[in-house]
Design a protein around this motif. Structure first.
Motif, short mmCIF file in Angstrom:
data_model
loop_
_atom_site.label_atom_id
_atom_site.label_comp_id
_atom_site.label_asym_id
_atom_site.label_seq_id
_atom_site.Cartn_x
_atom_site.Cartn_y
_atom_site.Cartn_z
N LYS A 59 0.85 -1.19 0.00
CA LYS A 59 0.00 0.00 0.00
C LYS A 59 0.88 1.24 0.00
N GLU A 60 0.49 2.23 -0.76
CA GLU A 60 1.26 3.48 -0.78
C GLU A 60 0.88 4.38 0.39
N SER A 61 -0.28 4.14 0.96
CA SER A 61 -0.72 4.95 2.09
C SER A 61 -0.64 4.11 3.37
N PRO A 62 -0.54 4.76 4.52
CA PRO A 62 -0.51 4.02 5.79
C PRO A 62 -1.77 3.17 5.98
N MET A 63 -1.66 2.17 6.84
CA MET A 63 -2.79 1.30 7.11
C MET A 63 -3.16 1.38 8.59
N ARG A 64 -4.44 1.24 8.85
CA ARG A 64 -4.91 1.19 10.22
C ARG A 64 -4.86 -0.24 10.70
N ARG A 115 4.52 3.97 13.80
CA ARG A 115 3.16 4.04 14.31
C ARG A 115 2.85 5.51 14.57
N GLU A 116 1.81 6.00 13.93
CA GLU A 116 1.44 7.40 14.10
C GLU A 116 0.03 7.47 14.69
N MET A 117 -0.08 8.17 15.81
CA MET A 117 -1.36 8.31 16.49
C MET A 117 -1.87 9.73 16.30
N PHE A 118 -3.13 9.85 15.95
CA PHE A 118 -3.75 11.15 15.71
C PHE A 118 -4.72 11.45 16.85
N ALA A 119 -4.64 12.66 17.37
CA ALA A 119 -5.49 13.08 18.48
C ALA A 119 -6.86 13.47 17.94
N GLU A 120 -7.65 12.47 17.64
CA GLU A 120 -8.99 12.67 17.11
C GLU A 120 -9.97 11.88 17.96
N PRO A 128 -13.08 9.37 17.25
CA PRO A 128 -12.26 8.43 18.02
C PRO A 128 -10.80 8.49 17.58
N PRO A 129 -9.89 8.04 18.46
CA PRO A 129 -8.46 8.08 18.11
C PRO A 129 -8.19 7.26 16.85
N ARG A 130 -7.24 7.75 16.08
CA ARG A 130 -6.85 7.06 14.84
C ARG A 130 -5.37 6.76 14.93
N VAL A 131 -5.00 5.51 14.62
CA VAL A 131 -3.61 5.06 14.61
C VAL A 131 -3.33 4.47 13.24
N GLU A 132 -2.22 4.86 12.66
CA GLU A 132 -1.82 4.35 11.35
C GLU A 132 -0.40 3.79 11.42
N TYR A 133 -0.17 2.79 10.59
CA TYR A 133 1.15 2.15 10.50
C TYR A 133 1.66 2.26 9.07
N ARG A 134 2.97 2.48 8.96
CA ARG A 134 3.61 2.51 7.66
C ARG A 134 5.06 2.04 7.82
#
Length: 116
Positions: free
Chosen positions: A38-43, A74-79, A81-87
């Motif tokens: 995937k070119e974009s991060p994945m949850r 691992r990138e966590m977004f302060a949203e 609900p919380p969103r975490v993405e991996y790349r």
């Protein structure tokens, strides 16, 4: 270049063995290959759905290990609900083509390695 030698004084420090110990299990390899497709991060849930047969516990553990080894980010977004993405990190990206080559070799040679 010697990779393995019983007579070598530095047999306890073997980079190949150490790397295989960390990424040589099927789940680490599958996560790296899946993220690389995937070119974009994945949850988390996307990874869980994409990797057939992995348990949530094993996915969580393996993601943590790959993060500790700096192969994934691992990138966590302060949203809410919380969103975490991996790349893949740059190091993970550099490992990816080697894993693809190993996977291709396995597909071509599996019958000769293991009687199916």
């Amino acid at each position: 270049m010697k990779i393995f030698s019983r007579n070598d004084e530095q047999v306890d420090f073997c980079p190949v063995r150490d790397v295989f110990e960390r990424i040589g299990n099927k789940w680490a390899t599958m996560i790296i290959l899946t993220l690389g497709q995937k070119e974009s991060p994945m949850r988390y849930h996307e990874l869980f759905e994409a990797i057939n047969g992995i348990s949530q516990k094993m996915l969580t553990t393996t993601l943590k290990n790959l993060q500790d080894d700096r192969l994934i980010i691992r990138e966590m977004f302060a949203e809410i609900p919380p969103r975490v993405e991996y790349r893949l990190s740059d190091k993970g990206l550099s490992l990816q083509p080697h894993l693809y080559n190993l996977a291709a070799w396995a597909n071509e040679n599996m019958r000769g390695v293991k009687q199916v």
